[in-house]
Write a protein that holds these residues in place. Structure first.
Motif, PDB file in Angstrom:
ATOM      1  N   UNK A  46      27.545  -1.291 -38.982  1.00 52.92           N
ATOM      2  CA  UNK A  46      28.390  -0.873 -40.095  1.00 52.92           C
ATOM      3  C   UNK A  46      28.384  -1.901 -41.212  1.00 52.92           C
ATOM      4  N   UNK A  47      28.660  -1.440 -42.401  1.00 51.78           N
ATOM      5  CA  UNK A  47      28.744  -2.344 -43.538  1.00 51.78           C
ATOM      6  C   UNK A  47      29.909  -3.312 -43.325  1.00 51.78           C
ATOM      7  N   UNK A  48      29.684  -4.564 -43.739  1.00 55.68           N
ATOM      8  CA  UNK A  48      30.735  -5.559 -43.651  1.00 55.68           C
ATOM      9  C   UNK A  48      30.874  -6.232 -42.305  1.00 55.68           C
ATOM     10  N   UNK A  49      29.975  -5.912 -41.365  1.00 54.58           N
ATOM     11  CA  UNK A  49      30.041  -6.520 -40.038  1.00 54.58           C
ATOM     12  C   UNK A  49      28.655  -7.013 -39.615  1.00 54.58           C
ATOM     13  N   UNK A  50      28.659  -8.116 -38.872  1.00 56.62           N
ATOM     14  CA  UNK A  50      27.417  -8.679 -38.347  1.00 56.62           C
ATOM     15  C   UNK A  50      27.366  -8.494 -36.846  1.00 56.62           C
ATOM     16  N   UNK A  51      26.280  -7.888 -36.376  1.00 59.46           N
ATOM     17  CA  UNK A  51      26.025  -7.762 -34.945  1.00 59.46           C
ATOM     18  C   UNK A  51      25.014  -8.839 -34.561  1.00 59.46           C
ATOM     19  N   UNK A  52      25.407  -9.742 -33.692  1.00 63.18           N
ATOM     20  CA  UNK A  52      24.493 -10.755 -33.189  1.00 63.18           C
ATOM     21  C   UNK A  52      23.792 -10.261 -31.944  1.00 63.18           C
ATOM     22  N   UNK A  53      22.469 -10.311 -31.925  1.00 60.36           N
ATOM     23  CA  UNK A  53      21.679  -9.916 -30.760  1.00 60.36           C
ATOM     24  C   UNK A  53      21.074 -11.180 -30.176  1.00 60.36           C
ATOM     25  N   UNK A  54      21.434 -11.495 -28.938  1.00 62.43           N
ATOM     26  CA  UNK A  54      21.037 -12.766 -28.354  1.00 62.43           C
ATOM     27  C   UNK A  54      20.404 -12.538 -26.992  1.00 62.43           C
ATOM     28  N   UNK A  55      19.425 -13.367 -26.671  1.00 62.06           N
ATOM     29  CA  UNK A  55      18.754 -13.295 -25.377  1.00 62.06           C
ATOM     30  C   UNK A  55      17.602 -14.273 -25.359  1.00 62.06           C
ATOM     31  N   UNK A  56      17.097 -14.532 -24.185  1.00 58.35           N
ATOM     32  CA  UNK A  56      15.969 -15.445 -24.049  1.00 58.35           C
ATOM     33  C   UNK A  56      14.691 -14.801 -24.586  1.00 58.35           C
ATOM     34  N   UNK A  57      13.651 -15.598 -24.744  1.00 60.06           N
ATOM     35  CA  UNK A  57      12.351 -15.083 -25.166  1.00 60.06           C
ATOM     36  C   UNK A  57      11.892 -13.989 -24.210  1.00 60.06           C
ATOM     37  N   UNK A  58      11.434 -12.868 -24.761  1.00 54.52           N
ATOM     38  CA  UNK A  58      10.989 -11.748 -23.935  1.00 54.52           C
ATOM     39  C   UNK A  58      12.089 -10.781 -23.552  1.00 54.52           C
ATOM     40  N   UNK A  59      13.281 -10.977 -24.089  1.00 57.00           N
ATOM     41  CA  UNK A  59      14.410 -10.112 -23.720  1.00 57.00           C
ATOM     42  C   UNK A  59      14.350  -8.756 -24.411  1.00 57.00           C
ATOM     43  N   UNK A  60      13.535  -8.626 -25.462  1.00 61.40           N
ATOM     44  CA  UNK A  60      13.411  -7.355 -26.170  1.00 61.40           C
ATOM     45  C   UNK A  60      14.106  -7.324 -27.509  1.00 61.40           C
TER      46      UNK A  60
END
Length: 271
Positions: A46-60
């Motif tokens: 959504x506008x105005x929000x940040x989604x952080x996507x985190x994971x190790x290398x190879x997580x997709x």
């Protein structure tokens, strides 16, 4: 499981049970193997929000980012833009391409070394025939100021700029089409420690000032903590945990998230 919405407004992007599966051949008998790079991810942006996507290398996480910006076709599930499936018609793709843009990990390789900063930032506007030539040049000047670069940077080529300045050029280029969502794939990992926090704070300020939606990809959960409103933790192509950042980081529900919190040194440490 999807990140809970904080508003009734239609999400800019919605991923429903998204899948990206590749078939490879391995061994001397060339046996088929299915690699599930992304496997059942559901997410709202959504506008105005940040989604952080985190994971190790190879997580997709990078494959997921490529799907979000249209560089990779999903093999299953749905990708919705403003509530409508993203189609293959050129008109649909053009609208989608203007609304969802990307900042790549290494600006040194993402920027054309033969083009000036002015031409790099103006190029997406040329491709989309956005405004007149005068309008585009004026927009370049506005963007340079917005990302904290001097007007003199317009005539420089990437090799004449520092790493932090090049990443600011990449950010300005991503903003040139007035997007609704920016996907930032490890945008600080190639930078010196001294400028990482500056770039992160710039992204936070831009999100607030322009009401941007943002997807921030990183292997460092501490950096994600600094910038995100919501967090998606991935491993093996799957979401192992997701929700509001405060909840995920203060009361993680999985051992994997706890291991990331305990093991990953912060890229911001010492700043």
């Amino acid at each position: 499981m999807s990140i809970a919405a904080s508003t009734t407004e239609t999400p800019v992007l919605e991923l429903k049970d998204l899948q990206v599966h590749f078939t490879t051949r391995i061994g001397t008998l060339f046996r088929r193997k299915v690699v599930k790079a992304v496997d059942g991810i559901s997410l709202e942006i959504r506008r105005g929000r940040t989604v952080g996507v985190v994971g190790e290398s190879g997580s997709g996480k990078t494959t997921l980012a490529n799907v979000i910006v249209g560089l990779q076709e999903p093999t299953g599930g749905e990708l919705l833009y403003r509530g409508r499936p993203v189609g293959n018609r050129s008109a649909d793709r053009k609208e989608f391409g203007k609304s969802i843009t990307m900042i790549f990990q290494n600006a040194s390789t993402a920027l054309n070394p033969r083009m000036t900063t002015h031409d790099i930032i103006r190029d997406p506007m040329d491709v989309h025939s956005m405004g007149s030539t005068v309008d585009r040049s004026r927009r370049v000047s506005e963007l340079l100021d917005l990302v904290g670069l001097p007007a003199s940077a317009a005539e420089a080529v990437p090799a004449q700029l520092s790493g932090g300045q090049r990443q600011r050029v990449a950010i300005a280029r991503a903003l040139s089409l007035n997007p609704e969502v920016i996907v930032a794939d490890e945008p600080t990992s190639a930078l010196d420690v001294s400028v990482r926090a500056q770039v992160l704070n710039l992204l936070i300020d831009l999100k607030d000032e322009l009401n941007l939606g943002m997807v921030f990809i990183s292997h460092d959960i501490q950096t994600v903590r600094h910038i995100s409103d919501d967090i998606l933790v991935m491993t093996g192509g799957q979401a192992v945990e997701q929700g509001p950042a405060d909840r995920v980081l203060t009361d993680p529900s999985t051992d994997y998230t706890r291991s990331l919190l305990g093991a990953a040194p912060s890229l911001l440490r010492g700043m």
